[in-house]
Design an enzyme around this catalytic site. Structure first.
Site, short mmCIF file in Angstrom:
data_model
loop_
_atom_site.label_atom_id
_atom_site.label_comp_id
_atom_site.label_asym_id
_atom_site.label_seq_id
_atom_site.Cartn_x
_atom_site.Cartn_y
_atom_site.Cartn_z
N ASP A 98 0.80 -1.23 0.00
CA ASP A 98 0.00 0.00 0.00
C ASP A 98 0.83 1.28 0.00
O ASP A 98 0.36 2.33 0.39
CB ASP A 98 -0.89 -0.02 1.24
CG ASP A 98 -0.09 -0.24 2.53
OD1 ASP A 98 1.14 -0.07 2.49
OD2 ASP A 98 -0.70 -0.58 3.57
N GLU A 120 -0.52 -9.12 -1.31
CA GLU A 120 -1.15 -8.59 -0.09
C GLU A 120 -2.33 -7.68 -0.46
O GLU A 120 -2.45 -6.54 -0.01
CB GLU A 120 -0.15 -7.82 0.78
CG GLU A 120 -0.56 -7.69 2.22
CD GLU A 120 0.41 -6.83 3.04
OE1 GLU A 120 0.47 -5.61 2.82
OE2 GLU A 120 1.11 -7.39 3.89
N GLU A 134 -2.34 4.92 3.08
CA GLU A 134 -2.31 3.52 2.64
C GLU A 134 -3.67 2.94 2.30
O GLU A 134 -3.80 2.16 1.36
CB GLU A 134 -1.61 2.66 3.70
CG GLU A 134 -0.10 2.93 3.84
CD GLU A 134 0.23 4.10 4.76
OE1 GLU A 134 -0.71 4.71 5.33
OE2 GLU A 134 1.42 4.43 4.91
N HIS A 213 5.93 4.43 13.17
CA HIS A 213 6.25 5.27 12.00
C HIS A 213 5.05 5.87 11.29
O HIS A 213 5.18 6.76 10.47
CB HIS A 213 7.09 4.49 11.00
CG HIS A 213 6.33 3.43 10.25
ND1 HIS A 213 5.52 3.72 9.19
CD2 HIS A 213 6.24 2.10 10.43
CE1 HIS A 213 4.97 2.60 8.73
NE2 HIS A 213 5.39 1.60 9.47
N ARG A 215 2.05 7.90 9.73
CA ARG A 215 1.77 9.34 9.67
C ARG A 215 0.73 9.79 10.69
O ARG A 215 0.85 10.87 11.28
CB ARG A 215 1.21 9.68 8.28
CG ARG A 215 2.27 9.99 7.30
CD ARG A 215 1.79 9.98 5.87
NE ARG A 215 2.97 9.78 5.05
CZ ARG A 215 3.67 10.77 4.51
NH1 ARG A 215 3.28 12.01 4.62
NH2 ARG A 215 4.77 10.50 3.82
N HIS A 246 12.67 4.21 13.33
CA HIS A 246 12.55 4.41 11.88
C HIS A 246 13.42 5.61 11.48
O HIS A 246 13.45 6.61 12.20
CB HIS A 246 11.07 4.67 11.56
CG HIS A 246 10.74 4.62 10.10
ND1 HIS A 246 11.10 5.61 9.22
CD2 HIS A 246 10.08 3.70 9.36
CE1 HIS A 246 10.68 5.31 8.00
NE2 HIS A 246 10.04 4.14 8.06
C1 UD1 Z 1 6.58 4.49 4.02
C2 UD1 Z 1 5.19 4.15 3.49
C3 UD1 Z 1 4.39 3.39 4.53
C4 UD1 Z 1 5.16 2.18 5.02
C5 UD1 Z 1 6.54 2.62 5.52
C6 UD1 Z 1 7.37 1.43 5.90
C7 UD1 Z 1 4.10 5.68 1.95
C8 UD1 Z 1 3.31 6.92 1.78
N1 UD1 Z 1 4.48 5.38 3.18
O1 UD1 Z 1 6.40 5.40 5.10
O2 UD1 Z 1 3.17 2.95 3.96
O3 UD1 Z 1 4.46 1.57 6.07
O4 UD1 Z 1 7.22 3.32 4.45
O5 UD1 Z 1 8.50 1.83 6.64
O6 UD1 Z 1 4.40 5.03 0.98
N2 UD1 Z 1 14.14 7.85 5.27
C9 UD1 Z 1 15.51 7.76 5.24
N3 UD1 Z 1 16.07 6.58 4.83
C10 UD1 Z 1 15.35 5.51 4.45
C11 UD1 Z 1 13.96 5.62 4.51
C12 UD1 Z 1 13.36 6.79 4.90
O7 UD1 Z 1 16.20 8.71 5.56
O8 UD1 Z 1 15.92 4.48 4.08
C13 UD1 Z 1 13.51 9.14 5.68
C14 UD1 Z 1 13.55 10.21 4.56
O9 UD1 Z 1 13.77 11.46 5.15
C15 UD1 Z 1 12.13 10.15 3.99
C16 UD1 Z 1 11.33 9.83 5.24
O10 UD1 Z 1 12.13 8.91 5.99
O11 UD1 Z 1 11.73 11.35 3.35
C17 UD1 Z 1 9.95 9.27 5.01
O12 UD1 Z 1 9.97 8.16 4.13
P1 UD1 Z 1 8.59 7.77 3.35
O13 UD1 Z 1 8.84 6.54 2.55
O14 UD1 Z 1 8.03 8.94 2.63
O15 UD1 Z 1 7.58 7.48 4.53
P2 UD1 Z 1 7.56 6.36 5.64
O16 UD1 Z 1 6.97 6.97 6.85
O17 UD1 Z 1 8.86 5.69 5.70
N1 UDP Z 2 11.94 -4.44 10.42
C1 UDP Z 2 13.31 -4.70 10.44
N2 UDP Z 2 14.11 -3.92 11.23
C2 UDP Z 2 13.61 -2.97 12.04
C3 UDP Z 2 12.21 -2.74 12.04
C4 UDP Z 2 11.41 -3.48 11.21
O1 UDP Z 2 13.79 -5.59 9.75
O2 UDP Z 2 14.39 -2.32 12.75
C5 UDP Z 2 11.09 -5.21 9.51
C6 UDP Z 2 10.03 -6.03 10.19
O3 UDP Z 2 10.52 -7.31 10.48
C7 UDP Z 2 8.90 -6.06 9.16
C8 UDP Z 2 9.10 -4.79 8.36
O4 UDP Z 2 10.38 -4.29 8.71
O5 UDP Z 2 9.03 -7.15 8.26
C9 UDP Z 2 8.03 -3.80 8.67
O6 UDP Z 2 8.35 -2.58 8.09
P1 UDP Z 2 7.67 -1.23 8.53
O7 UDP Z 2 7.23 -1.32 9.94
O8 UDP Z 2 8.63 -0.16 8.17
O9 UDP Z 2 6.44 -1.11 7.53
P2 UDP Z 2 4.92 -1.61 7.54
O10 UDP Z 2 4.93 -3.10 7.66
O11 UDP Z 2 4.20 -0.93 8.62
O12 UDP Z 2 4.42 -1.15 6.21
#
Ligand code: UD1
Ligand code: UDP
Length: 386
Positions: A98, A120, A134, A213, A215, A246
């Protein structure tokens, strides 16, 4: 013989984990040629997690910016995917879950008229803004999908309610269980120094794992969760809390300002998948707003407090394996204490989300789609046993 070109679009941590077993299954099939497009929505984590499964992306779109907005991220991904599809003409495309990456993958495949599979599929809260964005991503993706891979019977029912043809829905279980078993079968231990020091010889502590994490929880919500964690450690010397934070700066700023340097609260960076699985398998309780973490906790028999107001995984709550607590400090503390007094759920194994064969089922369906096979695929049956 010309191979059938199957492409995977992924970009975030959960997409890598949940698509990796499927990608590996397709890579081992002689009739399919696999390519991975990493949007880089999670630039650091996507690469780190692909490495765990020894996967190398064919395209790395590097779209991430700090504190990226939904609109700008969407625009960057869509534009780059269009260029790749014009060049490559994939025969089939997979997206998972999502995220913005998944929505953009689906929309781009629709524009390029590439058949689309959704891994999924069918999770719904029925509330437009929960989780945001999502829920709406899932609804929109479903309209563009050719083959829906539903993880649970409820997910299948949700799709049927949206008038999706039954013949296009396949009940497979969740590929997260395939990934989890893949790690567990490799005898996961940890080389993480802090986890090793704090967990290896510790049999007496009540280990709580926390992630946050979403929003909807940014700011006040995460601050409340942090307050509840402080209460738990100060009230009970047996509690040890591990919080892999995160990398989103919006999350990090709040968590570190509230919880840095407190006794028995360990703030860690995002853990590598084997380390995180090790931590989960040693834990007594999980407090999370993550989807994947809830599914893994259930599969490992660890109860969960779900820090959300509504859930697209109600199966967990209905089975008594998790409780919806929102970000309410008092509820989090009260429910955590009940689990400390032992509700007697933690030694059960639960096949609520999968049996580790989801990727195999999906592969068989795609073989059928391309006329390679006509074997019926047995549906996944959820199961709980003690
Ligand atoms: C995203 C997804 C969410 C998912 C989550 C899993 C969307 C809108 N959101 O949310 O559905 O559950 O990922 O974790 O698709 N960042 C880093 N390094 C990384 C990753 C992220 O620095 O490797 C920071 C960056 O500043 C980035 C911010 O995190 O702009 C947010 O990342 P983003 O993918 O937009 O949102 P998530 O909250 O991670
Ligand atoms: N995860 C990981 N290391 C961490 C935190 C989470 O490997 O420090 C893995 C966890 O096992 C799961 C996935 O990340 O499989 C979940 O990701 P996240 O919570 O970012 O996203 P969501 O599932 O909510 O979309």
């Amino acid at each position: 013989m010309k191979k059938i070109k199957v492409f995977f679009v992924l970009g975030t941590r959960p997409e890598v984990i949940k698509l990796a077993p499927l990608i590996m299954a397709f890579q081992s099939h002689p009739r399919f040629g696999v390519k991975i497009i990493n949007t880089g929505q999670h630039q650091d984590m996507s690469h780190e997690f692909l490495k765990v499964f020894e996967l190398i992306p064919d395209y790395d779109l590097q779209v991430m910016t700090e504190k990226q907005s939904l609109g700008s991220l969407t625009a960057r991904i869509i534009q780059k995917l269009e260029e790749i599809f014009e060049l490559e003409h994939p025969d089939f495309l997979f997206v998972q879950g999502d995220t913005t990456t998944a929505l953009c993958g689906a929309l781009s495949s629709f524009y390029a008229q590439i058949p689309l599979g959704h891994v999924e599929a069918g999770l719904r809260t029925g509330e437009k803004y929960r989780p945001f964005p999502e829920e709406m991503n899932r609804v929109l993706i479903a309209r563009m999908v050719d083959l829906h891979f539903a993880p649970t019977p409820l997910a299948k029912t949700n799709l049927l309610k949206e008038s999706i043809e039954e013949g296009k829905i396949f009940l497979t279980g969740n590929t997260v269980v395939d990934a989890l078993l893949w790690i567990l079968q490799r005898n996961v231990a940890t080389s993480h120094p802090l986890l090793e020091k704090e967990l290896r010889d510790d049999q007496g502590s009540f280990i709580i794992v926390v992630t946050a994490h979403r929003r909807e929880n940014w700011g006040e919500g995460i601050r409340n969760i942090a307050q509840a964690l402080k209460t738990l450690v100060s009230a009970h010397s047996r509690v040890k809390i591990f919080f892999p934070v995160h990398p989103n700066p919006v999350v990090k700023e709040v968590v570190y300002s509230e919880l840095a340097s407190l006794p028995r609260i360990f703030l860690l960076g995002s853990l590598e998948y084997p380390d995180f699985v090790y931590l989960l398998s040693r834990s007594s309780l999980v407090i999370t707003d993550s989807g994947g973490v809830q599914e893994e906790a259930v599969s490992l028999g660890v109860p969960t407090l779900i820090t959300r107001e509504s859930t697209e995984r109600p199966e967990i709550v209905e089975a008594g394996l998790g409780v919806l607590v929102g970000c309410d400090q008092e509820r989090i503390v009260a429910e955590a204490l009940k689990f400390m007094e032992d509700r007697g759920v933690s030694s059960m194994k639960r096949l609520l989300f999968g049996d580790g064969k989801a990727s195999w089922r999906i592969l068989r369906v795609i073989e059928g789609f391309f006329g390679l096979h006509h074997e019926d695929v047995e549906e996944f049956v959820p199961f709980i046993y003690g």
